[in-house]
Scaffold this motif. Structure first.
Motif, PDB file in Angstrom:
ATOM      1  N   VAL A 197     -49.706  23.351  -6.068  1.00 36.40           N
ATOM      2  CA  VAL A 197     -49.948  21.876  -5.644  1.00 36.40           C
ATOM      3  C   VAL A 197     -51.333  22.206  -4.770  1.00 36.40           C
ATOM      4  CG1 VAL A 197     -49.125  20.029  -3.873  1.00 36.40           C
ATOM      5  CG2 VAL A 197     -47.529  21.577  -5.410  1.00 36.40           C
ATOM      6  N   LEU A 198     -52.392  21.611  -5.020  1.00 35.57           N
ATOM      7  CA  LEU A 198     -53.673  21.641  -4.295  1.00 35.57           C
ATOM      8  C   LEU A 198     -53.952  20.268  -3.411  1.00 35.57           C
ATOM      9  CD1 LEU A 198     -56.188  22.767  -7.258  1.00 35.57           C
ATOM     10  CD2 LEU A 198     -55.084  24.119  -5.321  1.00 35.57           C
ATOM     11  N   ASP A 199     -54.466  20.453  -2.407  1.00 35.51           N
ATOM     12  CA  ASP A 199     -54.832  19.445  -1.286  1.00 35.51           C
ATOM     13  C   ASP A 199     -56.044  19.873  -0.885  1.00 35.51           C
ATOM     14  OD1 ASP A 199     -54.492  17.210   0.026  1.00 35.51           O
ATOM     15  OD2 ASP A 199     -53.412  18.449   1.609  1.00 35.51           O
ATOM     16  N   ASP A 200     -57.047  19.258  -1.200  1.00 37.76           N
ATOM     17  CA  ASP A 200     -58.486  19.208  -0.760  1.00 37.76           C
ATOM     18  C   ASP A 200     -58.794  20.599  -0.729  1.00 37.76           C
ATOM     19  OD1 ASP A 200     -60.713  18.189   0.456  1.00 37.76           O
ATOM     20  OD2 ASP A 200     -60.125  18.734   2.698  1.00 37.76           O
ATOM     21  N   GLY A 201     -58.729  21.368  -1.997  1.00 36.11           N
ATOM     22  CA  GLY A 201     -59.235  22.476  -2.164  1.00 36.11           C
ATOM     23  C   GLY A 201     -58.338  23.867  -1.755  1.00 36.11           C
ATOM     24  N   LYS A 202     -57.510  23.593  -0.948  1.00 33.94           N
ATOM     25  CA  LYS A 202     -56.309  24.515  -0.628  1.00 33.94           C
ATOM     26  C   LYS A 202     -55.123  24.430  -1.220  1.00 33.94           C
ATOM     27  CE  LYS A 202     -58.480  24.567   4.368  1.00 33.94           C
ATOM     28  NZ  LYS A 202     -59.399  23.716   3.773  1.00 33.94           N
ATOM     29  N   VAL A 203     -54.336  25.364  -1.327  1.00 33.73           N
ATOM     30  CA  VAL A 203     -53.118  25.629  -1.838  1.00 33.73           C
ATOM     31  C   VAL A 203     -52.136  25.117  -0.850  1.00 33.73           C
ATOM     32  CG1 VAL A 203     -51.422  27.236  -2.958  1.00 33.73           C
ATOM     33  CG2 VAL A 203     -53.957  27.540  -3.359  1.00 33.73           C
ATOM     34  N   ALA A 204     -51.551  23.866  -1.251  1.00 30.87           N
ATOM     35  CA  ALA A 204     -50.611  23.396  -0.393  1.00 30.87           C
ATOM     36  C   ALA A 204     -49.091  24.111  -0.547  1.00 30.87           C
ATOM     37  CB  ALA A 204     -50.411  21.809  -0.591  1.00 30.87           C
ATOM     38  N   GLY A 205     -49.029  24.291  -1.910  1.00 29.68           N
ATOM     39  CA  GLY A 205     -47.743  25.331  -2.119  1.00 29.68           C
ATOM     40  C   GLY A 205     -47.609  25.724  -3.757  1.00 29.68           C
ATOM     41  N   VAL A 206     -46.868  26.764  -3.962  1.00 30.97           N
ATOM     42  CA  VAL A 206     -46.648  27.356  -5.417  1.00 30.97           C
ATOM     43  C   VAL A 206     -45.083  27.658  -5.361  1.00 30.97           C
ATOM     44  CG1 VAL A 206     -47.306  29.195  -6.808  1.00 30.97           C
ATOM     45  CG2 VAL A 206     -48.914  28.425  -5.236  1.00 30.97           C
ATOM     46  N   GLY A 207     -44.854  27.186  -6.338  1.00 27.96           N
ATOM     47  CA  GLY A 207     -43.406  27.198  -6.954  1.00 27.96           C
ATOM     48  C   GLY A 207     -42.952  26.397  -8.013  1.00 27.96           C
ATOM     49  N   THR A 208     -41.420  26.434  -8.165  1.00 29.12           N
ATOM     50  CA  THR A 208     -40.958  25.653  -9.270  1.00 29.12           C
ATOM     51  C   THR A 208     -40.876  24.046  -8.879  1.00 29.12           C
ATOM     52  OG1 THR A 208     -38.751  25.899  -8.694  1.00 29.12           O
ATOM     53  CG2 THR A 208     -39.738  27.511 -10.207  1.00 29.12           C
ATOM     54  N   HIS A 209     -40.593  23.281  -9.686  1.00 33.37           N
ATOM     55  CA  HIS A 209     -40.424  21.715  -9.349  1.00 33.37           C
ATOM     56  C   HIS A 209     -39.347  21.590  -8.199  1.00 33.37           C
ATOM     57  CE1 HIS A 209     -39.768  17.495  -9.531  1.00 33.37           C
ATOM     58  NE2 HIS A 209     -38.422  17.620  -9.834  1.00 33.37           N
ATOM     59  N   GLN A 210     -38.212  22.459  -8.523  1.00 35.53           N
ATOM     60  CA  GLN A 210     -37.038  22.146  -7.364  1.00 35.53           C
ATOM     61  C   GLN A 210     -37.540  22.889  -6.021  1.00 35.53           C
ATOM     62  OE1 GLN A 210     -34.630  20.463  -7.999  1.00 35.53           O
ATOM     63  NE2 GLN A 210     -34.906  20.011 -10.151  1.00 35.53           N
ATOM     64  N   GLU A 211     -38.231  24.145  -6.070  1.00 34.26           N
ATOM     65  CA  GLU A 211     -38.541  24.697  -5.060  1.00 34.26           C
ATOM     66  C   GLU A 211     -39.428  23.755  -4.194  1.00 34.26           C
ATOM     67  OE1 GLU A 211     -37.885  29.239  -6.645  1.00 34.26           O
ATOM     68  OE2 GLU A 211     -40.149  28.143  -6.272  1.00 34.26           O
ATOM     69  N   LEU A 212     -40.571  23.307  -4.778  1.00 33.46           N
ATOM     70  CA  LEU A 212     -41.595  22.436  -4.144  1.00 33.46           C
ATOM     71  C   LEU A 212     -40.848  21.290  -3.661  1.00 33.46           C
ATOM     72  CD1 LEU A 212     -44.144  23.003  -6.570  1.00 33.46           C
ATOM     73  CD2 LEU A 212     -44.290  24.118  -4.307  1.00 33.46           C
ATOM     74  N   LEU A 213     -39.953  20.626  -4.451  1.00 33.60           N
ATOM     75  CA  LEU A 213     -39.441  19.219  -4.043  1.00 33.60           C
ATOM     76  C   LEU A 213     -38.473  19.678  -2.741  1.00 33.60           C
ATOM     77  CD1 LEU A 213     -39.340  16.218  -5.186  1.00 33.60           C
ATOM     78  CD2 LEU A 213     -37.260  17.304  -6.357  1.00 33.60           C
ATOM     79  N   ALA A 214     -37.941  20.579  -2.563  1.00 38.61           N
ATOM     80  CA  ALA A 214     -37.161  20.959  -1.457  1.00 38.61           C
ATOM     81  C   ALA A 214     -38.105  21.155  -0.152  1.00 38.61           C
ATOM     82  CB  ALA A 214     -36.313  22.071  -1.749  1.00 38.61           C
ATOM     83  N   ASP A 215     -39.021  21.656  -0.080  1.00 40.89           N
ATOM     84  CA  ASP A 215     -39.988  22.056   1.216  1.00 40.89           C
ATOM     85  C   ASP A 215     -41.240  21.901   1.201  1.00 40.89           C
ATOM     86  OD1 ASP A 215     -40.679  23.913  -0.459  1.00 40.89           O
ATOM     87  OD2 ASP A 215     -39.479  25.776   0.556  1.00 40.89           O
ATOM     88  N   ASN A 216     -41.794  21.417   0.419  1.00 42.41           N
ATOM     89  CA  ASN A 216     -43.318  20.932   0.126  1.00 42.41           C
ATOM     90  C   ASN A 216     -43.703  19.691   0.452  1.00 42.41           C
ATOM     91  OD1 ASN A 216     -46.103  20.526  -1.282  1.00 42.41           O
ATOM     92  ND2 ASN A 216     -46.012  22.792  -0.894  1.00 42.41           N
TER      93      ASN A 216
END
Length: 556
Positions: free
Chosen positions: A521-540
């Motif tokens: 997940v990129l946000d303004d050139g920075k990595v906002a998160g890396v993981g699976t769909h479920q992992e990111l949906l839980a805490d990103n």
């Protein structure tokens, strides 16, 4: 050319000989004898002139051919940054009009630039030998010619340089109008675009009229000076004949040499008027040829290792566009191996396309490393690296030809079976099979005879037919409906060969990335998160915002 000049310079002397020794004495045999010699020299001069025109033309055309090939080849080797700086419209003008200007001047130089000095020197010597007492006339005529030519060149040269840039502008507006004709019609901006073109066209026309009007003044001035010179020669020559100090044949001969001398001077002046335009064109061509791709191979670059387990790694990379203050990407760190899918999602301008452009080394990282199959891309030769990567860009680009010829871009020796397999995975098999000519169906320029979704699927099939370690899809599912999108991703997972590679998908739609093994997940050139769909949906939070912007609560 030397033979032609010698023949031309010999004829006036023979004419004088006929008048003085044949006509004046009534010796018909002598006239026939010298006349036959003149005919022979004239024919020899004609053959030499034809040969000179032929060789000058063929050499100029061959030079144009080599220049165009060199510009095109060099342009293909440029990076994205250099290509954008030069501009497509300007490159087209430089490859066509600028090369044409150089071709025209090469022809002039191989003919006039050789002929004029030889003729000028030869005619001057022959005129002096013919009648020394009249050569002072040239001391008046030649300075007048120099002043006239200098004034005309001083005015015309800057305008010729301006003209080439205005051709660029016309090309730019015209090209935009052609490529964007559907958008123009959709927004009813026909009048606006016509007005844009009219301004560019008018500017070019006014400059062209001005510069060619200035150049056209040269001919009347030359004619006046030449006629004035002839008048002076006849006036003073007649007095010399009346005083029995000169023969009529010598006067005719001197007048002919004077005309040759002044005409040669005029030819040289014409070259010096058109030379600046070719010089301006040459500078523009040299600018292209001197532009170097900043992404260069190392002197000891290695060939990528074949038959190794596919992998892709972004090792804490930073990336910044040249001249930019802010980084486009910062501290991206992720690794994938064969059979895994990496999805990249984020808002507009978050750096998704920038990240995947680093894989085939369209740009170089500022810090960290991109590794393909365990090797740093900067250590590999470009050819071997690009053989490892199959890349589908955001805009589906098809070339005029057939579906077969377009698929062959991915693999030149692909069999029909391989092509149908790639089309089946790309969900394009059905509509291609329904075409009367199948694989041999015609593709218009840019693929304009296909819909957006069909073009995208054909571009995907072209990438899939290529054996590669990494398949990159830069938002290339955007024109597909949800059903086709899902079927395509399922087919990618199911294919035996592609399952041995790494698949990278850039997407805007959450539904496209949910089944990926890793999501960045990129946000303004920075990595906002890396993981699976479920992992990111839980805490990103960033990923949650993207998901909730596209789906209702129940769908999530």
């Amino acid at each position: 050319m030397a033979i032609q000049v010698i023949c031309d310079l010999s004829l006036p002397n023979l004419t004088a000989d006929i008048i003085n020794n044949g006509v004046a004495k009534g010796n018909t045999d002598y006239i026939w004898q010298v006349g036959a010699k003149m005919m022979g020299l004239a024919l020899l001069g004609l053959v030499a002139a034809v040969g000179n025109v032929y060789f000058a033309s063929t050499q100029a055309q061959k030079m144009g051919m080599r220049l165009r090939s060199k510009i095109f080849k060099h342009t293909m080797a440029l990076g994205n940054k250099e290509f954008d700086d030069l501009g497509a419209s300007s490159l087209i003008t430089r490859t066509t009009n600028d090369v044409l200007q150089i071709q025209n001047v090469i022809i002039m130089m191989l003919r006039m630039m050789i002929q004029a000095p030889l003729m000028l020197i030869g005619a001057g010597i022959m005129a002096y030998q013919s009648e020394k007492q009249l050569t002072w006339v040239f001391l008046v005529a030649i300075p007048l010619l120099v002043i006239a030519i200098g004034g005309i060149m001083g005015s015309a040269v800057p305008l010729f340089q301006k003209l080439q840039k205005q051709i660029d502008k016309i090309n730019l507006v015209f090209r935009e109008g052609l490529t964007g004709v559907r958008v123009i019609r959709a927004f009813r901006q026909d009048q606006f675009e016509q007005a844009r073109f009219e301004v560019a066209n008018k500017d070019y026309t006014q400059t062209a009229i001005k510069v060619f009007s200035i150049v056209s003044i040269m001919m009347p001035i030359m004619t006046i000076i030449m006629n004035g010179t002839n008048l002076g020669i006849v006036w003073f020559g007649a007095n010399l004949i009346g005083e029995m100090n000169m023969q009529v044949g010598d006067l005719v001969s001197f007048m002919t040499y004077a005309a040759m001398l002044l005409f040669s001077f005029m030819m040289l002046s014409m070259i010096f008027v058109f030379l600046p335009r070719a010089q301006a064109a040459a500078v523009r061509i040299i600018e292209v040829l001197d532009t170097k791709n900043k992404v260069q191979e190392k002197a000891d670059a290695q060939v990528a290792k074949p038959d190794v387990v596919a992998s892709l790694e972004f090792d804490h990379i930073d990336f910044r566009y040249e001249g930019a203050e802010e980084k486009a990407l910062e501290d991206v760190d992720v690794k994938l191996t064969a059979g895994q899918t990496l999805a990249i999602i984020g808002g507009t301008g978050s750096g998704k396309s920038s990240l995947i452009a680093l894989i085939p080394r369209l740009y170089d990282v500022e810090a960290g490393a991109v590794r393909v199959d365990g090797q740093d891309v900067r250590d590999l030769t470009k050819v071997s690296l690009q053989d490892k990567v199959s890349y589908v860009q955001q805009k589906a680009v098809l070339f005029k030809g057939t579906i077969r010829s377009n698929l062959a871009f991915g693999k030149a020796d692909a069999t029909d079976e391989e092509m149908w397999r790639a089309l089946e995975i790309a969900q394009a098999k059905d509509f291609v099979a329904d075409l009367p000519d199948g694989l041999d169906a015609v593709v218009e320029q840019g693929g304009d005879n296909f819909s957006g979704g069909q073009k995208q699927r054909l571009a995907i099939a072209r990438a899939l037919i290529k054996p590669a370690s990494i398949y990159v899809f830069d938002d290339s599912f955007s024109a597909l409906d949800f059903k086709t999108d899902a079927a395509l991703r399922k087919a990618l997972k199911a294919d035996r060969d592609i399952s041995q590679s790494v698949v990278v998908i850039v997407a805007q739609r959450v539904s496209t990335v949910t089944n990926a093994d890793q999501i960045i997940v990129l946000d303004d050139g920075k990595v906002a998160g890396v993981g699976t769909h479920q992992e990111l949906l839980a805490d990103n939070e960033v990923y949650q915002e993207i998901v909730h912007s596209q789906m209702k609560e129940g769908e999530v």
